[in-house]
Design an enzyme around this catalytic site. Structure first.
Site, PDB file in Angstrom:
ATOM      1  N   HIS A  21       7.722  -7.436  -1.363  1.00  0.00           N
ATOM      2  CA  HIS A  21       7.381  -6.768  -0.103  1.00  0.00           C
ATOM      3  C   HIS A  21       8.316  -7.248   1.012  1.00  0.00           C
ATOM      4  O   HIS A  21       8.122  -6.898   2.178  1.00  0.00           O
ATOM      5  CB  HIS A  21       5.942  -7.086   0.319  1.00  0.00           C
ATOM      6  CG  HIS A  21       4.873  -6.421  -0.506  1.00  0.00           C
ATOM      7  ND1 HIS A  21       4.940  -5.112  -0.925  1.00  0.00           N
ATOM      8  CD2 HIS A  21       3.673  -6.891  -0.960  1.00  0.00           C
ATOM      9  CE1 HIS A  21       3.838  -4.807  -1.606  1.00  0.00           C
ATOM     10  NE2 HIS A  21       3.067  -5.862  -1.643  1.00  0.00           N
ATOM     11  N   ARG A  46      -7.991   3.045  -5.002  1.00  0.00           N
ATOM     12  CA  ARG A  46      -9.052   3.545  -4.122  1.00  0.00           C
ATOM     13  C   ARG A  46      -9.174   5.046  -4.327  1.00  0.00           C
ATOM     14  O   ARG A  46     -10.002   5.511  -5.077  1.00  0.00           O
ATOM     15  CB  ARG A  46      -8.729   3.164  -2.668  1.00  0.00           C
ATOM     16  CG  ARG A  46      -9.902   3.292  -1.702  1.00  0.00           C
ATOM     17  CD  ARG A  46      -9.480   2.907  -0.293  1.00  0.00           C
ATOM     18  NE  ARG A  46      -8.392   3.741   0.195  1.00  0.00           N
ATOM     19  CZ  ARG A  46      -8.547   4.885   0.864  1.00  0.00           C
ATOM     20  NH1 ARG A  46      -9.741   5.300   1.167  1.00  0.00           N
ATOM     21  NH2 ARG A  46      -7.501   5.601   1.244  1.00  0.00           N
ATOM     22  N   LYS A  47      -8.283   5.829  -3.689  1.00  0.00           N
ATOM     23  CA  LYS A  47      -8.331   7.287  -3.871  1.00  0.00           C
ATOM     24  C   LYS A  47      -7.071   7.830  -4.535  1.00  0.00           C
ATOM     25  O   LYS A  47      -7.110   8.803  -5.260  1.00  0.00           O
ATOM     26  CB  LYS A  47      -8.515   7.971  -2.516  1.00  0.00           C
ATOM     27  CG  LYS A  47      -9.911   7.804  -1.941  1.00  0.00           C
ATOM     28  CD  LYS A  47     -10.107   8.752  -0.774  1.00  0.00           C
ATOM     29  CE  LYS A  47     -11.516   8.700  -0.267  1.00  0.00           C
ATOM     30  NZ  LYS A  47     -11.692   9.507   0.943  1.00  0.00           N
ATOM     31  N   ARG A 107       5.866   5.294   1.954  1.00  0.00           N
ATOM     32  CA  ARG A 107       4.692   6.192   2.045  1.00  0.00           C
ATOM     33  C   ARG A 107       4.460   6.514   3.508  1.00  0.00           C
ATOM     34  O   ARG A 107       4.832   5.726   4.389  1.00  0.00           O
ATOM     35  CB  ARG A 107       3.471   5.479   1.461  1.00  0.00           C
ATOM     36  CG  ARG A 107       2.257   6.357   1.280  1.00  0.00           C
ATOM     37  CD  ARG A 107       1.098   5.578   0.671  1.00  0.00           C
ATOM     38  NE  ARG A 107       0.010   6.463   0.299  1.00  0.00           N
ATOM     39  CZ  ARG A 107      -1.186   6.039  -0.104  1.00  0.00           C
ATOM     40  NH1 ARG A 107      -1.430   4.750  -0.213  1.00  0.00           N
ATOM     41  NH2 ARG A 107      -2.128   6.905  -0.422  1.00  0.00           N
ATOM     42  N   THR A 109       1.662  -0.336  -7.121  1.00  0.00           N
ATOM     43  CA  THR A 109       1.023  -0.483  -8.431  1.00  0.00           C
ATOM     44  C   THR A 109       1.437   0.666  -9.354  1.00  0.00           C
ATOM     45  O   THR A 109       1.760   0.453 -10.532  1.00  0.00           O
ATOM     46  CB  THR A 109      -0.525  -0.464  -8.255  1.00  0.00           C
ATOM     47  OG1 THR A 109      -0.871  -1.321  -7.161  1.00  0.00           O
ATOM     48  CG2 THR A 109      -1.230  -0.904  -9.502  1.00  0.00           C
ATOM     49  N   TRP A 110       1.454   1.857  -8.815  1.00  0.00           N
ATOM     50  CA  TRP A 110       1.821   3.055  -9.596  1.00  0.00           C
ATOM     51  C   TRP A 110       3.277   2.973 -10.048  1.00  0.00           C
ATOM     52  O   TRP A 110       3.604   3.185 -11.224  1.00  0.00           O
ATOM     53  CB  TRP A 110       1.590   4.277  -8.711  1.00  0.00           C
ATOM     54  CG  TRP A 110       1.800   5.611  -9.374  1.00  0.00           C
ATOM     55  CD1 TRP A 110       1.824   5.879 -10.715  1.00  0.00           C
ATOM     56  CD2 TRP A 110       1.989   6.859  -8.700  1.00  0.00           C
ATOM     57  NE1 TRP A 110       2.018   7.221 -10.919  1.00  0.00           N
ATOM     58  CE2 TRP A 110       2.123   7.839  -9.706  1.00  0.00           C
ATOM     59  CE3 TRP A 110       2.052   7.239  -7.364  1.00  0.00           C
ATOM     60  CZ2 TRP A 110       2.335   9.184  -9.403  1.00  0.00           C
ATOM     61  CZ3 TRP A 110       2.246   8.575  -7.065  1.00  0.00           C
ATOM     62  CH2 TRP A 110       2.387   9.534  -8.070  1.00  0.00           C
ATOM     63  N   LYS A 164       0.799  -1.243   0.000  1.00  0.00           N
ATOM     64  CA  LYS A 164       0.000   0.000   0.000  1.00  0.00           C
ATOM     65  C   LYS A 164       0.822   1.279   0.000  1.00  0.00           C
ATOM     66  O   LYS A 164       0.361   2.347   0.397  1.00  0.00           O
ATOM     67  CB  LYS A 164      -0.986   0.030   1.180  1.00  0.00           C
ATOM     68  CG  LYS A 164      -1.893  -1.160   1.213  1.00  0.00           C
ATOM     69  CD  LYS A 164      -2.799  -1.191   0.001  1.00  0.00           C
ATOM     70  CE  LYS A 164      -2.873  -2.572  -0.582  1.00  0.00           C
ATOM     71  NZ  LYS A 164      -3.326  -2.601  -1.962  1.00  0.00           N
TER      72      LYS A 164
HETATM   73  P1  PAP Z   1      -0.110  -3.202  -3.186  1.00  0.00           P
HETATM   74  O1  PAP Z   1       0.951  -3.130  -2.157  1.00  0.00           O
HETATM   75  O2  PAP Z   1      -1.241  -4.117  -2.821  1.00  0.00           O
HETATM   76  O3  PAP Z   1       0.419  -3.425  -4.537  1.00  0.00           O
HETATM   77  P2  PAP Z   1      -0.128  -0.406  -3.606  1.00  0.00           P
HETATM   78  O4  PAP Z   1      -0.211  -0.241  -5.061  1.00  0.00           O
HETATM   79  O5  PAP Z   1       1.200  -0.288  -2.966  1.00  0.00           O
HETATM   80  O6  PAP Z   1      -0.820  -1.759  -3.189  1.00  0.00           O
HETATM   81  O7  PAP Z   1      -1.054   0.666  -2.890  1.00  0.00           O
HETATM   82  C1  PAP Z   1      -2.321   1.013  -3.339  1.00  0.00           C
HETATM   83  C2  PAP Z   1      -2.439   2.504  -3.110  1.00  0.00           C
HETATM   84  O8  PAP Z   1      -1.833   3.208  -4.195  1.00  0.00           O
HETATM   85  C3  PAP Z   1      -3.888   2.941  -3.062  1.00  0.00           C
HETATM   86  O9  PAP Z   1      -3.903   4.048  -2.173  1.00  0.00           O
HETATM   87  P3  PAP Z   1      -5.215   4.547  -1.403  1.00  0.00           P
HETATM   88  O10 PAP Z   1      -5.835   3.358  -0.774  1.00  0.00           O
HETATM   89  O11 PAP Z   1      -4.733   5.547  -0.410  1.00  0.00           O
HETATM   90  O12 PAP Z   1      -6.076   5.163  -2.428  1.00  0.00           O
HETATM   91  C4  PAP Z   1      -4.114   3.343  -4.503  1.00  0.00           C
HETATM   92  O13 PAP Z   1      -5.226   4.184  -4.688  1.00  0.00           O
HETATM   93  C5  PAP Z   1      -2.813   4.037  -4.819  1.00  0.00           C
HETATM   94  N1  PAP Z   1      -2.545   4.125  -6.259  1.00  0.00           N
HETATM   95  C6  PAP Z   1      -2.695   3.162  -7.194  1.00  0.00           C
HETATM   96  N2  PAP Z   1      -2.363   3.622  -8.399  1.00  0.00           N
HETATM   97  C7  PAP Z   1      -2.021   4.919  -8.251  1.00  0.00           C
HETATM   98  C8  PAP Z   1      -1.589   5.940  -9.150  1.00  0.00           C
HETATM   99  N3  PAP Z   1      -1.457   5.727 -10.441  1.00  0.00           N
HETATM  100  N4  PAP Z   1      -1.287   7.145  -8.625  1.00  0.00           N
HETATM  101  C9  PAP Z   1      -1.407   7.392  -7.305  1.00  0.00           C
HETATM  102  N5  PAP Z   1      -1.816   6.473  -6.415  1.00  0.00           N
HETATM  103  C10 PAP Z   1      -2.109   5.246  -6.865  1.00  0.00           C
END
Ligand code: PAP
Length: 346
Positions: free
Chosen positions: A157, A310-311, A179, A97-98, A93
């Site tokens: 991870h 999510r957000k 983060r 993914t980004w 988290k």
């Molecule tokens: P993972 O460890 O399961 O792969 P990970 O991708 O690290 O998850 O975290 C997901 C978070 O990244 C989510 O945050 P939130 O719950 O606070 O919203 C997700 O929305 C956010 N996220 C995914 N893609 C992007 C993006 N392109 N830009 C910014 N934030 C993103």
């Protein structure tokens, strides 16, 4: 460095055969769980978010799940890194993914020139398909995957001190994305409740907060020790370990992406910059664009694609934490990160 095949995405066995390979995956995991059963019995145990967690090499993990103490032990016994490998390491988290999307797009950009963008794997695949986890997809399905690619792009991870020795010895490049702890807690809380086994009741935010504060997370914790391990090595070996934060990436995307490209050995040329290649990659990987891909589909049997989006904002914790909770996490963070040049103004 050549890339014999255009991408890590479409031809990845766990990408194309993730459902048809399920039986094989289950069989592999049964063998692993059985092999490390006796070791597990010797580890300290605590109540986790939904199931018990076990302390292994200073970190709490679940057992018999996608990221489990057994798969980490098995990976430590067998994984072979290559010096040309590139790893993305994160606490779950943190924005994995980004950054997977950005790293994949950067490294493979010559295969997918701007005018061919319609063919880009990130327009049809979840970034997790493009860069697999060593302890999840690779290990379960295809331990030898990637031998035909160079560089191999992987993610993990696993905490720094528990990485397979061959990764530490290989001299390969590693990017760590950190983060702020409060947004990690909130994001993990929502994710864990979304994908929980429906035989478990949803966790309350108070329960998640208590557990997080004790260092226990659904997959790996404590958060602070995970960050510290990678931060330390990034200072000692800046040429092989790059430490980034989600917050910086949000605020200063262009400069961080350029820095990342340089670190990975794929710096942007002046011509590329003038042609808008940097912006093109950033645009391809925005929250809005990535979250549209396979929006109503599933990444795995138990994880819908939209669970990763999510957000995508900095500071959503303000909608969840009381002042007292926020202060408590600040105090732990201050103490744990004492002496580190790392703070989160948000
Ligand atoms: P993972 O460890 O399961 O792969 P990970 O991708 O690290 O998850 O975290 C997901 C978070 O990244 C989510 O945050 P939130 O719950 O606070 O919203 C997700 O929305 C956010 N996220 C995914 N893609 C992007 C993006 N392109 N830009 C910014 N934030 C993103």
């Amino acid at each position: 460095m050549s890339t014999p095949l255009a991408t890590n995405a479409f031809t990845h066995p766990s990408a194309t055969a993730k459902f048809s390979e399920e039986d094989k995956e289950k069989a592999n995991m049964t063998i692993i769980f059985k092999k490390y059963k006796d070791m597990l019995a010797t580890l300290p145990k605590e109540n986790g978010w939904f199931t018990d967690v076990y302390m292994y090499q200073g970190f709490w993990y679940t057992s018999m799940s996608i990221l489990s103490v057994e798969t980490i032990m098995a990976l430590q016994d067998t994984f072979k890194a290559l010096p040309s490998d590139i790893y993305l390491a994160t606490m779950p988290k943190s924005g994995t993914t980004w950054l997977k999307a950005l790293m994949f797009a950067l490294v493979n950009r010559n295969q997918y020139k701007k005018n061919d963008l319609l063919d880009h794997p990130l327009l049809v695949s979840n970034p997790h398909v493009c860069i697999p986890f060593i302890e999840i997809e690779i290990f379960k399905n295809t331990p030898t995957y990637g031998d035909v690619y160079s560089p191999r792009l992987f993610s993990t991870h696993i905490p720094y001190t528990s990485l397979p020795q061959s990764i530490l010895d290989s001299g390969c490049r590693l990017v760590y994305l950190c983060r702020n702890p409060k947004d990690i807690l909130v994001s993990t809380f929502h994710f864990a409740n979304t994908i929980r086994d429906k035989s478990h009741r949803p966790l309350t935010f108070e329960e998640a907060f208590e557990s997080f504060s004790k260092g226990i997370m659904p997959y790996v914790g404590p958060y602070w020790d995970h960050v510290k391990g990678y931060h330390k090595v990034s200072l000692e070996h800046p040429e092989t370990v790059l430490f980034l934060t989600y917050e910086d990436l949000k605020i200063d995307t262009v400069n961080i992406v350029k820095r990342l490209a340089k670190f990975l050995g794929y710096p942007f040329t002046e011509k590329e910059e003038a042609e808008g290649v940097v912006q093109g990659i950033i645009e391809l990987c925005t929250f809005e664009n990535l979250s549209e891909v396979g929006k109503h589909g599933k990444f795995r049997e138990d994880i819908p694609n939209d669970a990763f989006f999510r957000k995508g904002k900095v500071g959503d914790w303000t909608n969840h934490l009381t002042n007292e909770m926020s202060h408590s996490i600040d105090e732990i963070t201050k103490e744990k990160f004492n002496g580190m040049n790392l703070s989160f103004p948000y």
